[in-house]
Every structure is written in C-alpha cells, then in structure tokens.
Design a protein around this motif. Structure first.
Motif, short mmCIF file in Angstrom:
data_model
loop_
_atom_site.label_atom_id
_atom_site.label_comp_id
_atom_site.label_asym_id
_atom_site.label_seq_id
_atom_site.Cartn_x
_atom_site.Cartn_y
_atom_site.Cartn_z
N ILE A 47 34.73 82.30 32.36
CA ILE A 47 34.89 80.93 32.85
C ILE A 47 35.56 80.94 34.22
O ILE A 47 36.63 81.51 34.39
N PHE A 48 34.92 80.29 35.19
CA PHE A 48 35.53 80.06 36.50
C PHE A 48 36.33 78.77 36.40
O PHE A 48 35.78 77.71 36.05
N VAL A 49 37.63 78.84 36.70
CA VAL A 49 38.52 77.70 36.47
C VAL A 49 39.21 77.26 37.76
O VAL A 49 39.95 78.04 38.37
N ASP A 50 38.97 76.00 38.14
CA ASP A 50 39.74 75.41 39.23
C ASP A 50 41.12 75.04 38.69
O ASP A 50 41.27 74.83 37.48
N ALA A 70 40.65 82.26 22.23
CA ALA A 70 39.32 82.27 22.84
C ALA A 70 38.95 83.67 23.32
O ALA A 70 39.74 84.33 24.01
N LYS A 71 37.78 84.12 22.95
CA LYS A 71 37.33 85.47 23.33
C LYS A 71 36.51 85.38 24.63
O LYS A 71 35.29 85.54 24.63
N CYS A 72 37.20 85.09 25.70
CA CYS A 72 36.53 85.00 27.00
C CYS A 72 37.52 85.40 28.09
O CYS A 72 38.71 85.54 27.86
N ASP A 73 36.97 85.60 29.28
CA ASP A 73 37.80 85.95 30.43
C ASP A 73 37.75 84.81 31.44
O ASP A 73 36.87 83.93 31.38
N PHE A 74 38.70 84.84 32.39
CA PHE A 74 38.83 83.74 33.34
C PHE A 74 38.92 84.27 34.77
O PHE A 74 39.56 85.29 35.03
N ILE A 75 38.30 83.54 35.69
CA ILE A 75 38.45 83.77 37.12
C ILE A 75 38.93 82.45 37.73
O ILE A 75 38.27 81.42 37.57
N VAL A 76 40.06 82.47 38.38
CA VAL A 76 40.63 81.26 38.98
C VAL A 76 40.02 81.02 40.34
O VAL A 76 39.83 81.95 41.14
N THR A 77 39.68 79.76 40.63
CA THR A 77 39.20 79.36 41.95
C THR A 77 40.06 78.20 42.42
O THR A 77 40.08 77.15 41.78
N THR A 78 40.79 78.37 43.51
CA THR A 78 41.75 77.35 43.91
C THR A 78 42.16 77.50 45.37
O THR A 78 41.98 78.56 45.96
N LEU A 92 48.69 85.55 32.49
CA LEU A 92 47.68 85.14 31.51
C LEU A 92 46.47 86.06 31.51
O LEU A 92 45.52 85.84 30.76
N GLY A 93 46.51 87.08 32.37
CA GLY A 93 45.46 88.08 32.36
C GLY A 93 44.14 87.65 32.96
O GLY A 93 43.07 88.07 32.48
N VAL A 94 44.18 86.81 34.00
CA VAL A 94 42.91 86.41 34.61
C VAL A 94 42.24 87.62 35.26
O VAL A 94 42.91 88.55 35.71
N SER A 95 40.93 87.61 35.30
CA SER A 95 40.18 88.73 35.86
C SER A 95 40.22 88.75 37.38
O SER A 95 40.13 89.82 38.00
N ASP A 96 40.35 87.56 37.98
CA ASP A 96 40.39 87.50 39.44
C ASP A 96 40.98 86.16 39.86
O ASP A 96 41.07 85.22 39.06
N TYR A 97 41.39 86.09 41.14
CA TYR A 97 42.00 84.88 41.69
C TYR A 97 41.37 84.66 43.06
O TYR A 97 41.66 85.39 44.01
#
Length: 219
Positions: A47-50, A70-78, A92-97
């Motif tokens: 999930i790409f998350v703003d 939730a069994k998913c990974d996150f990439i933050v976009t901000t 929180l272990g995001v995959s990327d920022y």
C-alpha cells in the motif's frame, strides 16, 4: 493499493506502477475510511500511503493496520520531512519513504527494491550478506553514468540539444523528431535525465482527456 487524496498525485502513482508488469493497482482510496474498506475486499500486498489525509493521518493508518495484523507492506508518499514523522514510519517498518514531488524513477526504484525484498523473504534461510542487503546495511553499488540502453554519445547530443535550442518544456515526441529517433527511445533518454535531476516530468491536464507527459529543464 494507493491511499492518496490528491487526484493528480494518485494518477501519477497509478500510471507509473502499472508500467511495471509485476504490479497491478487493485484499488485507489482518497480517505482512511475507504482504504480500510478496500483493504478488506482486495487484501493488497503493498500500500502506498500519503500522510496528510482528509479523515486521518497516514502514519496512524499504518499503525492501525499493523495492530490489526494486516499482512501487507507500506510505502509512504508525502511532502513531510520532519524527523519525528520519518522516525515513526521507520519504527512501523515501512518499506520506503518517498518525498514529494516524487520522481518517476524513484518510484521504479522503490518497486524494484520491494521485489528484491520479497524474493529474499521467499527463501527459508539467509546468510549474513543477504541479511545485510535486506536491512540495507550493504553500501550501495556505484551507479554507472550510462546504464544499459543509454548511449553516451546520444545522451551528450540530447543535452547539447536542450542547451542549444533553449527548450524549456517539451515532450518525448518533440525530442524524437529533433533527434530522428523514436518516441520510445526519446522517452528512455528523458527518463534517464529525469533520474539525474536534469529535467522534471510534468503532466499537462489541459488536454480534454488523459494528461500529456511533458518534461521541463531544471534551472
């Protein structure tokens, strides 16, 4: 899945992700409430998350998803660059920022890194070198000035063209005609210059349809 309330940013993300044959965007949400609903339906892996959203905070959304298992990974976009926000995302272990405005080449890099990450986790065990790579402990490899598919002479000619003709905003078609190469070839070289910070991608929405991809020289 994409959680982004800015329509233009969301479209750019979706169109870029769809260029990678290993990924498919299953849902796009503009609010936390809708994202929670969409997740329950599609169960996306990534999930790409703003961060700034109309009904909540992206980091809080990730924290909530983690607590729910939730069994998913996150990439933050901000656009946020505050260290406290970055620290929370890392915790929180995001995959990327990814910091806005996001370069298309940076999105491709993030997707490529994520594929490597998932591939490594498919193994039963990992040695120290692979663990270091997984945790990004390994120093990055030196980037070639002209990667495969980019000819140094053609690249130099393109840079000279942009300088000589003082082009400020142009399309891949414009460059292809001037250099007598295909639009696809011209786009490949322009995307390389975009990754080098020489040009920026802009989307022209005054087309009556799908936005037109244009490039602009960086001053």
């Amino acid at each position: 899945m994409i959680l982004e309330d800015d329509v233009r940013a969301s479209y750019m993300l979706e169109s870029t992700i769809q260029q990678d044959g290993d990924f498919s965007v299953v849902a796009v949400s503009e609010s936390v409430a809708d994202a929670l609903h969409q997740y329950s339906i599609y169960q996306p892996m990534l999930i790409f998350v703003d961060i700034t959203l109309p009904d909540g905070h992206g980091i809080d959304f990730i924290h909530r998803m983690r607590k729910q298992g939730a069994k998913c990974d996150f990439i933050v976009t901000t656009a946020e660059r505050e260290t406290t926000t970055i620290a929370r995302a890392v915790q929180l272990g995001v995959s990327d920022y990814l910091v806005k405005p996001i370069r298309i080449s940076r999105i491709h890099q993030s997707l490529s890194d994520y594929k490597i990450y998932r591939k490594q986790l498919s193994n039963d065990t990992l040695d120290q070198i692979k663990i270091d790579t997984l945790l990004r402990k390994t120093p990055p490899k030196e980037v070639r000035r002209t990667p495969k598919g980019i000819d140094a002479t053609t690249l130099s000619n393109l840079k000279q063209l942009l300088s000589d003709e003082d082009l400020q905003e142009f399309s891949a078609e414009d460059i292809g005609e001037r250099m007598n190469v295909s639009r696809i070839t011209a786009r490949r070289y322009l995307e390389f210059l975009e990754s080098e910070g020489v040009v920026n991608l802009v989307l022209n929405y005054n087309t009556g349809g799908r936005p037109r991809r244009l490039y602009r020289r960086v001053s």
